[in-house]
Design a protein around this motif. Structure first.
Motif, PDB file in Angstrom:
ATOM      1  N   ALA A  24      -0.742   0.988  -9.346  1.00  7.77           N
ATOM      2  CA  ALA A  24      -0.923   1.724  -8.445  1.00  7.77           C
ATOM      3  C   ALA A  24      -1.454   3.280  -8.827  1.00  7.77           C
ATOM      4  O   ALA A  24      -0.427   3.815  -9.448  1.00  7.77           O
ATOM      5  N   SER A  25      -2.645   3.271  -8.516  1.00  8.07           N
ATOM      6  CA  SER A  25      -3.173   4.994  -8.999  1.00  8.07           C
ATOM      7  C   SER A  25      -3.889   5.433  -7.702  1.00  8.07           C
ATOM      8  O   SER A  25      -3.460   4.742  -6.485  1.00  8.07           O
ATOM      9  N   GLY A  26      -3.121   7.200  -7.860  1.00  8.63           N
ATOM     10  CA  GLY A  26      -4.065   7.611  -6.599  1.00  8.63           C
ATOM     11  C   GLY A  26      -3.263   7.233  -5.193  1.00  8.63           C
ATOM     12  O   GLY A  26      -3.776   7.667  -4.232  1.00  8.63           O
ATOM     13  N   TYR A  27      -2.147   6.858  -5.232  1.00  6.50           N
ATOM     14  CA  TYR A  27      -1.080   6.184  -3.999  1.00  6.50           C
ATOM     15  C   TYR A  27       0.771   6.952  -4.514  1.00  6.50           C
ATOM     16  O   TYR A  27       0.915   6.826  -4.924  1.00  6.50           O
ATOM     17  N   HIS A  28       0.545   7.929  -3.496  1.00  5.51           N
ATOM     18  CA  HIS A  28       2.327   8.446  -3.710  1.00  5.51           C
ATOM     19  C   HIS A  28       2.890   8.702  -2.076  1.00  5.51           C
ATOM     20  O   HIS A  28       2.510   9.642  -1.599  1.00  5.51           O
ATOM     21  N   ALA A  49       4.463 -13.185  -0.843  1.00  2.00           N
ATOM     22  CA  ALA A  49       5.652 -11.924  -1.394  1.00  2.00           C
ATOM     23  C   ALA A  49       5.693 -10.359  -0.989  1.00  2.00           C
ATOM     24  O   ALA A  49       4.225  -9.902  -1.377  1.00  2.00           O
ATOM     25  N   ARG A  50       6.343  -9.995  -0.289  1.00  2.00           N
ATOM     26  CA  ARG A  50       6.228  -8.318  -0.122  1.00  2.00           C
ATOM     27  C   ARG A  50       7.628  -7.632  -0.756  1.00  2.00           C
ATOM     28  O   ARG A  50       8.399  -8.469  -0.167  1.00  2.00           O
ATOM     29  N   ILE A  51       7.505  -6.403  -0.656  1.00  2.00           N
ATOM     30  CA  ILE A  51       8.641  -5.462  -0.943  1.00  2.00           C
ATOM     31  C   ILE A  51       8.634  -4.414  -0.135  1.00  2.00           C
ATOM     32  O   ILE A  51       7.651  -3.436  -0.681  1.00  2.00           O
ATOM     33  N   TYR A  52       9.549  -3.867   0.255  1.00  2.00           N
ATOM     34  CA  TYR A  52       9.257  -2.317   1.344  1.00  2.00           C
ATOM     35  C   TYR A  52      10.287  -1.453   0.389  1.00  2.00           C
ATOM     36  O   TYR A  52      11.848  -1.756  -0.112  1.00  2.00           O
ATOM     37  N   THR A  53       9.609  -0.274  -0.280  1.00  2.00           N
ATOM     38  CA  THR A  53       9.800   0.180  -1.428  1.00  2.00           C
ATOM     39  C   THR A  53      11.379   1.008  -1.186  1.00  2.00           C
ATOM     40  O   THR A  53      11.642   1.025  -2.333  1.00  2.00           O
ATOM     41  N   LEU A  54      11.506   1.389   0.040  1.00  2.00           N
ATOM     42  CA  LEU A  54      12.388   2.107   0.741  1.00  2.00           C
ATOM     43  C   LEU A  54      13.816   0.604   0.906  1.00  2.00           C
ATOM     44  O   LEU A  54      13.572   0.519   2.308  1.00  2.00           O
ATOM     45  N   GLY A  55      14.424   0.629   0.252  1.00  2.00           N
ATOM     46  CA  GLY A  55      15.226  -0.234   0.041  1.00  2.00           C
ATOM     47  C   GLY A  55      15.615  -1.182  -0.982  1.00  2.00           C
ATOM     48  O   GLY A  55      16.683  -1.422  -1.291  1.00  2.00           O
ATOM     49  N   GLY A  56      14.253  -1.510  -1.305  1.00  2.00           N
ATOM     50  CA  GLY A  56      13.371  -2.906  -2.053  1.00  2.00           C
ATOM     51  C   GLY A  56      13.974  -4.040  -1.529  1.00  2.00           C
ATOM     52  O   GLY A  56      14.245  -5.498  -1.879  1.00  2.00           O
ATOM     53  N   ILE A  57      13.679  -3.836   0.103  1.00  2.00           N
ATOM     54  CA  ILE A  57      13.864  -5.370   0.928  1.00  2.00           C
ATOM     55  C   ILE A  57      12.968  -6.609   0.486  1.00  2.00           C
ATOM     56  O   ILE A  57      11.453  -5.839   1.204  1.00  2.00           O
ATOM     57  N   THR A  58      13.333  -7.443   0.524  1.00  2.00           N
ATOM     58  CA  THR A  58      12.203  -8.755   0.271  1.00  2.00           C
ATOM     59  C   THR A  58      11.690  -9.499   0.734  1.00  2.00           C
ATOM     60  O   THR A  58      12.716  -9.786   1.508  1.00  2.00           O
ATOM     61  N   THR A  59      10.381 -10.213   0.872  1.00  2.00           N
ATOM     62  CA  THR A  59      10.342 -11.220   2.147  1.00  2.00           C
ATOM     63  C   THR A  59       9.388 -12.392   1.294  1.00  2.00           C
ATOM     64  O   THR A  59       8.738 -11.815   0.457  1.00  2.00           O
ATOM     65  N   TYR A  60       9.804 -13.649   0.923  1.00  2.00           N
ATOM     66  CA  TYR A  60       9.054 -14.494   0.719  1.00  2.00           C
ATOM     67  C   TYR A  60       7.813 -15.609   1.135  1.00  2.00           C
ATOM     68  O   TYR A  60       8.783 -15.898   2.566  1.00  2.00           O
ATOM     69  N   ALA A  61       7.703 -15.991   0.907  1.00  4.62           N
ATOM     70  CA  ALA A  61       6.603 -17.713   1.702  1.00  4.62           C
ATOM     71  C   ALA A  61       7.642 -18.492   1.496  1.00  4.62           C
ATOM     72  O   ALA A  61       8.218 -18.441   0.330  1.00  4.62           O
ATOM     73  N   LYS A  65      10.091 -19.690  -2.807  1.00  5.18           N
ATOM     74  CA  LYS A  65      10.986 -18.859  -2.853  1.00  5.18           C
ATOM     75  C   LYS A  65      12.100 -19.570  -3.552  1.00  5.18           C
ATOM     76  O   LYS A  65      11.814 -20.744  -3.783  1.00  5.18           O
ATOM     77  N   GLY A  66      12.458 -18.809  -3.879  1.00 10.26           N
ATOM     78  CA  GLY A  66      13.752 -19.335  -5.126  1.00 10.26           C
ATOM     79  C   GLY A  66      12.765 -19.695  -6.523  1.00 10.26           C
ATOM     80  O   GLY A  66      13.360 -19.934  -7.510  1.00 10.26           O
ATOM     81  N   ARG A  67      11.398 -19.495  -6.273  1.00 12.95           N
ATOM     82  CA  ARG A  67      11.301 -19.998  -8.400  1.00 12.95           C
ATOM     83  C   ARG A  67       9.958 -18.160  -8.209  1.00 12.95           C
ATOM     84  O   ARG A  67      10.146 -18.459  -9.469  1.00 12.95           O
ATOM     85  N   PHE A  68       9.502 -17.869  -7.229  1.00 15.02           N
ATOM     86  CA  PHE A  68       9.184 -16.260  -7.125  1.00 15.02           C
ATOM     87  C   PHE A  68      10.288 -15.175  -6.735  1.00 15.02           C
ATOM     88  O   PHE A  68      10.495 -14.887  -5.683  1.00 15.02           O
ATOM     89  N   THR A  69       9.808 -14.119  -8.241  1.00 15.68           N
ATOM     90  CA  THR A  69      10.694 -12.297  -7.486  1.00 15.68           C
ATOM     91  C   THR A  69       9.529 -11.731  -7.166  1.00 15.68           C
ATOM     92  O   THR A  69       9.304 -11.443  -8.617  1.00 15.68           O
ATOM     93  N   ILE A  70       9.742 -10.541  -6.825  1.00 17.37           N
ATOM     94  CA  ILE A  70       8.923  -9.820  -6.685  1.00 17.37           C
ATOM     95  C   ILE A  70       9.888  -8.449  -6.944  1.00 17.37           C
ATOM     96  O   ILE A  70      10.860  -8.752  -6.362  1.00 17.37           O
ATOM     97  N   SER A  71       9.158  -7.457  -7.444  1.00 15.58           N
ATOM     98  CA  SER A  71       9.556  -6.474  -7.795  1.00 15.58           C
ATOM     99  C   SER A  71       9.239  -5.261  -8.030  1.00 15.58           C
ATOM    100  O   SER A  71       8.184  -4.982  -8.096  1.00 15.58           O
ATOM    101  N   GLN A  72       9.687  -4.578  -8.181  1.00 17.52           N
ATOM    102  CA  GLN A  72       9.078  -2.468  -7.943  1.00 17.52           C
ATOM    103  C   GLN A  72      10.064  -1.717  -9.477  1.00 17.52           C
ATOM    104  O   GLN A  72      11.598  -2.036  -9.482  1.00 17.52           O
ATOM    105  N   ASP A  73       8.920  -0.852  -9.990  1.00 19.94           N
ATOM    106  CA  ASP A  73       9.683  -0.108 -11.086  1.00 19.94           C
ATOM    107  C   ASP A  73       8.678   1.521 -10.633  1.00 19.94           C
ATOM    108  O   ASP A  73       7.110   1.711 -10.339  1.00 19.94           O
ATOM    109  N   ASN A  74       9.349   1.798  -9.657  1.00 22.11           N
ATOM    110  CA  ASN A  74       8.607   3.285  -8.508  1.00 22.11           C
ATOM    111  C   ASN A  74       8.380   4.499  -9.505  1.00 22.11           C
ATOM    112  O   ASN A  74       7.358   4.777  -9.475  1.00 22.11           O
ATOM    113  N   ALA A  75       9.336   4.427 -11.156  1.00 21.12           N
ATOM    114  CA  ALA A  75       8.312   5.628 -11.581  1.00 21.12           C
ATOM    115  C   ALA A  75       7.501   5.187 -12.597  1.00 21.12           C
ATOM    116  O   ALA A  75       6.432   5.949 -13.154  1.00 21.12           O
TER     117      ALA A  75
END
Length: 127
Positions: A24-28, A49-61, A65-75
Motif C-alpha cells: 500500500a502506498s499513499g496510505y497511512h 481473509a481480512r486483518i484488522y491491523t490494530l491487534g492483527g485480528i484475522t477472519t477467514y472464509a 480456513k486452515g490453508r490460508f494465512t493473512i499477515s501484515q508487515d506494518n513497517a
C-alpha cells in the motif's frame, strides 16, 4: 493517492503453495482493515481473509480456513496471503483491499467495508 499493488500470483499444481503480497502506498492510518478477495470466472467476488491491523485480528472464509494465512508487515505497509494446499477451486483473480477502520466492527469480510482496491493478481491451480 492511494495505491494497492498485488504480486505473487501464478500457476501451481494442486497441493502447492503461493504467497501473495499487497503493498500500500499513499496510505497511512493507524487503524486499518486490510483484506483479500477473489473472483473466479462467472462468479461474484468473495471475501477470502481480512486483518484488522490494530491487534492483527484475522477472519477467514470457511473455504480457506486452515490453508490460508493473512499477515501484515506494518513497517513495509504490506499485507500477505500465504496460500497452502491449493486446490483447483482456488483458481481466481485475487484482489487486495483496504480501508481505514476505527473499530473492528467496521472491518468485516464484505466488499462494502473496503474503500480501496488493487488491480488483482491471477492464481491458477491445476489438478
Amino acid at each position: 493517492q492511494v495505491q494497492l499493488v498485488e504480486s505473487g500470483g501464478g500457476s501451481v499444481q494442486a497441493g502447492g503453495s503461493l504467497r501473495l503480497s499487497c503493498v500500500a502506498s499513499g496510505y497511512h492510518y493507524n487503524r486499518n482493515c486490510m483484506g483479500w478477495f477473489r473472483q473466479a470466472p462467472g462468479k461474484e467476488r468473495d471475501g477470502v481473509a481480512r486483518i484488522y491491523t490494530l491487534g492483527g485480528i484475522t477472519t477467514y472464509a470457511d473455504s480457506v480456513k486452515g490453508r490460508f494465512t493473512i499477515s501484515q508487515d506494518n513497517a513495509k505497509n504490506t499485507v500477505y496471503l500465504q496460500m497452502n494446499s491449493l486446490q483447483p477451486e482456488d483458481t481466481a483473480m485475487y484482489y487486495c483491499a483496504a480501508s481505514p477502520a476505527w473499530s473492528i466492527s467496521s472491518c468485516r469480510l464484505v466488499e462494502t467495508d473496503f474503500n480501496y482496491w488493487g488491480q488483482g493478481t491471477q492464481v491458477t491451480v491445476s489438478s
